[in-house]
Structures are given as structure tokens and as C-alpha cells.
Write a protein that holds these residues in place. Sequence first.
Motif, PDB file in Angstrom:
ATOM      1  N   ASP A  57      -4.685  -3.693  10.925  1.00 10.96           N
ATOM      2  CA  ASP A  57      -4.900  -4.370  12.205  1.00 10.96           C
ATOM      3  C   ASP A  57      -5.578  -3.466  13.231  1.00 10.96           C
ATOM      4  OD1 ASP A  57      -3.361  -6.786  11.457  1.00 10.96           O
ATOM      5  OD2 ASP A  57      -1.707  -5.358  11.377  1.00 10.96           O
ATOM      6  N   VAL A  58      -6.766  -3.849  13.653  1.00  6.98           N
ATOM      7  CA  VAL A  58      -7.500  -3.076  14.653  1.00  6.98           C
ATOM      8  C   VAL A  58      -7.001  -3.478  16.047  1.00  6.98           C
ATOM      9  CG1 VAL A  58      -9.773  -2.667  15.689  1.00  6.98           C
ATOM     10  CG2 VAL A  58      -9.517  -2.757  13.191  1.00  6.98           C
ATOM     11  N   VAL A  59      -6.645  -2.469  16.861  1.00  4.75           N
ATOM     12  CA  VAL A  59      -6.074  -2.750  18.185  1.00  4.75           C
ATOM     13  C   VAL A  59      -6.971  -2.262  19.321  1.00  4.75           C
ATOM     14  CG1 VAL A  59      -3.723  -2.758  17.332  1.00  4.75           C
ATOM     15  CG2 VAL A  59      -4.706  -0.619  18.160  1.00  4.75           C
ATOM     16  N   PHE A  60      -7.979  -1.446  18.999  1.00  6.43           N
ATOM     17  CA  PHE A  60      -8.868  -0.931  20.057  1.00  6.43           C
ATOM     18  C   PHE A  60     -10.132  -0.388  19.423  1.00  6.43           C
ATOM     19  CE2 PHE A  60     -10.358   2.566  22.817  1.00  6.43           C
ATOM     20  CZ  PHE A  60     -10.555   1.854  23.991  1.00  6.43           C
ATOM     21  N   PHE A  70       0.070   1.812  19.233  1.00  9.87           N
ATOM     22  CA  PHE A  70       0.022   0.461  19.753  1.00  9.87           C
ATOM     23  C   PHE A  70       1.366  -0.198  19.510  1.00  9.87           C
ATOM     24  CE2 PHE A  70      -0.904  -4.080  19.497  1.00  9.87           C
ATOM     25  CZ  PHE A  70      -1.728  -4.276  20.582  1.00  9.87           C
ATOM     26  N   LYS A  83       0.873  -1.163   0.000  1.00  6.28           N
ATOM     27  CA  LYS A  83       0.000   0.000   0.000  1.00  6.28           C
ATOM     28  C   LYS A  83       0.913   1.216   0.000  1.00  6.28           C
ATOM     29  CE  LYS A  83      -3.640   2.001   2.902  1.00  6.28           C
ATOM     30  NZ  LYS A  83      -4.360   1.777   4.172  1.00  6.28           N
ATOM     31  N   PRO A  94     -10.134  -6.948  19.811  1.00  3.13           N
ATOM     32  CA  PRO A  94     -10.478  -5.987  18.752  1.00  3.13           C
ATOM     33  C   PRO A  94     -10.241  -6.545  17.343  1.00  3.13           C
ATOM     34  CG  PRO A  94      -9.017  -5.006  20.404  1.00  3.13           C
ATOM     35  CD  PRO A  94      -9.045  -6.470  20.675  1.00  3.13           C
ATOM     36  N   ARG A 152     -10.209  11.757  23.898  1.00  2.00           N
ATOM     37  CA  ARG A 152     -11.620  11.990  23.571  1.00  2.00           C
ATOM     38  C   ARG A 152     -12.402  12.471  24.801  1.00  2.00           C
ATOM     39  NH1 ARG A 152      -9.971   7.824  20.142  1.00  2.00           N
ATOM     40  NH2 ARG A 152     -10.454   6.125  21.577  1.00  2.00           N
ATOM     41  N   VAL A 204     -15.149   4.832  17.951  1.00  2.00           N
ATOM     42  CA  VAL A 204     -13.833   5.094  17.362  1.00  2.00           C
ATOM     43  C   VAL A 204     -13.132   3.754  17.202  1.00  2.00           C
ATOM     44  CG1 VAL A 204     -11.585   6.188  17.674  1.00  2.00           C
ATOM     45  CG2 VAL A 204     -13.657   7.389  18.382  1.00  2.00           C
ATOM     46  N   ARG A 261      -6.239  -0.643  27.018  1.00  2.00           N
ATOM     47  CA  ARG A 261      -5.879  -0.922  25.633  1.00  2.00           C
ATOM     48  C   ARG A 261      -5.965   0.279  24.709  1.00  2.00           C
ATOM     49  NH1 ARG A 261      -5.949  -6.664  24.333  1.00  2.00           N
ATOM     50  NH2 ARG A 261      -5.945  -5.985  22.186  1.00  2.00           N
ATOM     51  N   ARG A 265      -2.677   9.087  21.167  1.00  2.00           N
ATOM     52  CA  ARG A 265      -1.919   9.506  19.982  1.00  2.00           C
ATOM     53  C   ARG A 265      -1.185  10.824  20.203  1.00  2.00           C
ATOM     54  NH1 ARG A 265      -2.241   4.955  16.568  1.00  2.00           N
ATOM     55  NH2 ARG A 265      -4.283   4.033  16.891  1.00  2.00           N
ATOM     56  N   GLN A 277      -8.898  -1.380   4.723  1.00  2.00           N
ATOM     57  CA  GLN A 277      -8.208  -0.099   4.608  1.00  2.00           C
ATOM     58  C   GLN A 277      -7.517   0.275   5.925  1.00  2.00           C
ATOM     59  OE1 GLN A 277      -7.923   1.717   1.646  1.00  2.00           O
ATOM     60  NE2 GLN A 277      -8.758  -0.212   0.891  1.00  2.00           N
ATOM     61  N   ASP A 302     -13.416   1.972  20.684  1.00  2.00           N
ATOM     62  CA  ASP A 302     -14.052   2.770  21.731  1.00  2.00           C
ATOM     63  C   ASP A 302     -15.542   2.799  21.437  1.00  2.00           C
ATOM     64  OD1 ASP A 302     -14.369   4.339  23.934  1.00  2.00           O
ATOM     65  OD2 ASP A 302     -13.198   6.050  23.186  1.00  2.00           O
ATOM     66  N   GLU A 326      -9.443   2.010  16.340  1.00  2.00           N
ATOM     67  CA  GLU A 326      -8.023   2.360  16.285  1.00  2.00           C
ATOM     68  C   GLU A 326      -7.229   1.221  15.666  1.00  2.00           C
ATOM     69  OE1 GLU A 326      -6.208   4.925  18.432  1.00  2.00           O
ATOM     70  OE2 GLU A 326      -7.821   5.598  19.768  1.00  2.00           O
ATOM     71  N   SER A 327      -6.477   1.553  14.627  1.00  2.00           N
ATOM     72  CA  SER A 327      -5.522   0.595  14.066  1.00  2.00           C
ATOM     73  C   SER A 327      -4.152   0.896  14.666  1.00  2.00           C
ATOM     74  CB  SER A 327      -5.485   0.713  12.544  1.00  2.00           C
ATOM     75  OG  SER A 327      -4.929   1.950  12.182  1.00  2.00           O
ATOM     76  N   VAL A 328      -3.130   0.121  14.291  1.00  2.00           N
ATOM     77  CA  VAL A 328      -1.786   0.412  14.790  1.00  2.00           C
ATOM     78  C   VAL A 328      -1.425   1.861  14.482  1.00  2.00           C
ATOM     79  CG1 VAL A 328       0.656  -0.194  14.656  1.00  2.00           C
ATOM     80  CG2 VAL A 328      -1.066  -1.991  14.516  1.00  2.00           C
ATOM     81  N   LYS A 329      -1.791   2.301  13.287  1.00  2.00           N
ATOM     82  CA  LYS A 329      -1.360   3.615  12.815  1.00  2.00           C
ATOM     83  C   LYS A 329      -2.204   4.787  13.276  1.00  2.00           C
ATOM     84  CE  LYS A 329       0.751   5.314   9.307  1.00  2.00           C
ATOM     85  NZ  LYS A 329       2.073   5.425   9.950  1.00  2.00           N
ATOM     86  N   ALA A 330      -3.554   4.612  13.320  1.00  2.00           N
ATOM     87  CA  ALA A 330      -4.388   5.804  13.479  1.00  2.00           C
ATOM     88  C   ALA A 330      -5.741   5.478  14.066  1.00  2.00           C
ATOM     89  CB  ALA A 330      -4.578   6.486  12.120  1.00  2.00           C
ATOM     90  N   ALA A 331      -6.412   6.529  14.555  1.00  2.00           N
ATOM     91  CA  ALA A 331      -7.776   6.418  15.059  1.00  2.00           C
ATOM     92  C   ALA A 331      -8.742   6.914  13.989  1.00  2.00           C
ATOM     93  CB  ALA A 331      -7.930   7.245  16.325  1.00  2.00           C
ATOM     94  N   ASP A 375     -12.054  -7.324  24.448  1.00  2.00           N
ATOM     95  CA  ASP A 375     -10.977  -8.292  24.663  1.00  2.00           C
ATOM     96  C   ASP A 375     -10.258  -8.661  23.375  1.00  2.00           C
ATOM     97  OD1 ASP A 375     -11.395  -8.452  27.400  1.00  2.00           O
ATOM     98  OD2 ASP A 375     -12.993  -9.921  27.150  1.00  2.00           O
TER      99      ASP A 375
END
Lengths: 375, 123
Positions: free
Chosen positions: B34-37, A326, A22, B84, A355, B55, A302, A306, B31, B39, B57-62, B82
Motif C-alpha cells: 500500500d502506497v501512502v505517500f 503511516f 510474503k 497515493p 530528505r 520517493v 502526508r 521514518r 512488491q 514525494d 512510501e509504503s506503510v513499511k518503508a520509503a 491526494d
Amino acid sequence: MSDDATLKQTPLHSRHVALGAKMVPFAGYHMPVQYPAGIMAEHKHTRTAAGLFDVSHMGQCFLHGPDHATTAGALETLTPGDFLALEPGHQTYTQFTNDAGGILDDLMVTRPAGEGADGSLFLVVNAACKDADFARLEAGMPDDVSVEILNGKALLALQGPGAHDVMSRLGPEAAEMNFMQAMSCTVAGLACHVSRSGYTGEDGFEISVSNDDAGALMDALLEQPEVEPIGLGARDSLRLEAGLCLYGHDIDETTSPIEAGLIWSVGKRRRTEGGFPGADRVQREIAGQRTRARVGLQPEGRAPAREGTVIEKDGAEIGVITSGGFGPTVGGPVAMGYVAFEHRASGTQVDLIVRGKALPATITKMPFAPHRYRR
Amino acid sequence: MSTLKFTEDHEWISVDGDVATVGITNHAQEQLGDVVFVDLPDVGSSVQKGGDAAVVESVKAASDVYAPIDGEIVEVNGALVDDPSLVNSDAQGGGWFMKVKIADAGQLDGLMDEAAYQAHIAE
């Protein structure tokens, strides 16, 4: 949206596309943020085997002067590093500072070994800063020190516990080096300049190679059973777990090397002698006049916190997160940021305002994942 | 028989009587990576069509998840707390986010059916 047509490409661009990466705009380049494996798997692969990163967008240049003392002394007028003491075949980390003691960029400086190398230094700078860095060097070097910008060179990073075995097969001379050493040698039969360094906290190598040979080198490295391609996404999570600064986020024109916890990179001689931009601030801060410090933050639970997240202590704002996300190896959220100097101690309980809600966190020592350099 | 509808912002909504189950589409999870959280909103809270509901959250962004319709949150998917990664492995099944008591069934008419959504993401 950035127009892809205006973005620069590295010599390995077509290979990234063929691997299914990507591609995203980054520092003016069209770069792989992840491959089909995804950031989580790429991160873990680098920590357990070996990851290959295309970092050809970074700036590479030589300084050439009549002898080492002249070139080292010239570079010392722009940075707080000690290059006079740098041994041939060794590398060091430093920063370009401004007159206010802020950081204009951070960089690696290598003193090449070998015949004919005396008086030369090899620099690797950040992609987003490289044009300004090169201009600063051109303007700042004396008449007898020249700047040779290496537009014809690519840069690959091979990182992880499997990197040593890979290099033992493809470039056995380079595999003998220790952390922060560098040499010219062949890798997979191709002429390269290799350093034992990186940006993941793992053992590994950064390999400078001609644009023409970069594809063949990438192919040879990817043929090794340990090696998978890794994108910029995992590069960021790896360096964050390693507690390493990202320019423009954790360090910038307002942060000093001392506030950033980079005093180890300020040469002992330079701390007393000064003679670099902003030396007065750096010396004042070393003497104890600091207002803030870069710290690690371990959020409870968890939810990642950011960049830009406000840090509070007992309801009062004491700082801000500069990198957060993460950590796949940690298995939970990790962050770093700046807090008021009096609150910097590890173990301090703080709140991160995510938030609108206060998320408890603890100030903690870095790295989050232990460094595993070969020393 | 439930009805499956989609938003331009890549939420899916499955209507069963006066309650709708909402999640993000398989395309959206691809897109995000990996989802890590996740909300999730509070049960009993109200959401407005197009307004913030959750919300992810992936490793990179919310990324914000918007409510496809007006309504009241009657249940959230506790399994996402538990694990995501359910959002990645089963986005349009076990990776659901919340159940909403539908306030105005007429709002469903403005949403895309599966064919229209597939055309939307192919653009």
C-alpha cells in the motif's frame, strides 16, 4: 540477502505459505510480513474485527522456585518490576536493565494461578533477545530457582474488538478475564495458557500452546468469521499507533525505563528500594535528572518520517525519531522518538528533517489510536 | 504511437515525441504494498539517468524512484498527492509520477522492452 535455508521456522510456517504470505527474515525466523490482503487492510481488520498473529518466534520460559517470594525476589534482581505484589493469575510488563540503567529487553511476566503453580513465573521475551535473556536468567537465578525454556511452545495473538466473541465460543473461561489476567484453559479443545494482553492497543489474547497443537488452534481460530491472519507489517503499524515501544528501536541499551516513559512499570517499592541493575540512574531520573524523553510526533501533511529522522526546534537538533510510518487508523503519518527533556511538552512545534526538507510536526500525547483494553 | 520501455529498477517510461512519462511498474507496486505517500520532484528541476527522481512510501518503508533518462521535469502527477493509492490501483496508467523532457534520446536504446522486463522480473 539472508539465506532462507538458515532461518528458523515456527510450527505454523507451512500455513503462512499456504495462505499466500510474503515471508521475510525477522529475528532469525522466516516470518509472514503480510498476507495477500496487505498491511493496510490487515491493520484495519484488526481494529474493526479480529486479527490472528503468529508470534511463536518470541521466547517463552518458566522460572521455578520453592515459593513465590523466592522466585519473585530472584527475578527482581534483574528487573525493576514488582513481582512480589503480583497476584496469581495476573501479568505485568517489565524490562531487563543493565548496570547503566539501559534496557536489555522488555518482557511480560505472569504469575500462574492454580495448584502447584506457587513459586513459578511465566516469561515472554523478544525473539531477537531470547538467547541472551535465557543466558542472563540461567546465570542470574539462585540455586533454588530453575529456568525452563519452552522450545516446545508456540504463541498466537488474537487481537481486536471481535476477539472477545471469538474467545467466548472457543474458550469461554478465558473470555471472562480482564486486561493483564492469565489462566490455563482449553481453547478449541486444546490445552493452552491464555493471557488477556497484546501489542496492538486492542482488546485481545495471547495464547501459548504446544507446537503439536498450534496448527489445529490456528485453523480453529481462522474458521471464526471475525478472524483474518495478520503479518508483522501490520503488527508494527498497530503497535506504533498504540504508542507501544519496539525493542531495539524505541528502547535499547542506552535508554532507561524513565526516559522511555515506562515509569508506570517500575514498582513503587522498587523506586525507593532499588536492587536492580542500574537502579542509581533510574532513581536519579525519577528525582528529576532527566536529559530526554520519549514523545509522540504528529507530522503535518502526508509524508511519513521514518526511524532516524532528525528532530529540530528553531533550527537546532533536539532529538531523533525511533519509530515512524503511516498509521492506517489515524489516516496519516505518526511517529515517536526522543527529544531533549525541556522540549517534551505536548503541543511543542518542531521540524522533522526528511530528505533535507524541514517537515513541520507537533509533539503529541500517545496513543495515536485509543487503547481499548477490557478492564 | 508511444513506446513503452522499462528499467532494471522497475520504472516504466512511455515516450511520446520529446517528452517521456515515467512511473513504477505494476510489479514494483505489488512488491511495495500500500502506497501512502509519493514525494515528487519540482517542475523545472533536472534529473540524471539513474539518479534520484522521486520517493515512494509504503506503510513499511520509503523507496527511491530513479530517472530512466536525463532530462527536465515538465509536469508531475498532482493526483498522487491526494490519492497515493493510485500507484497501487493503476501503476502503469493513472499512477504515473512525472513527465520528463528528453535530453538524449539515445539513452532510450539501453532500456528494456516489455518482453525483456517480464523476463527480468521472472528471474
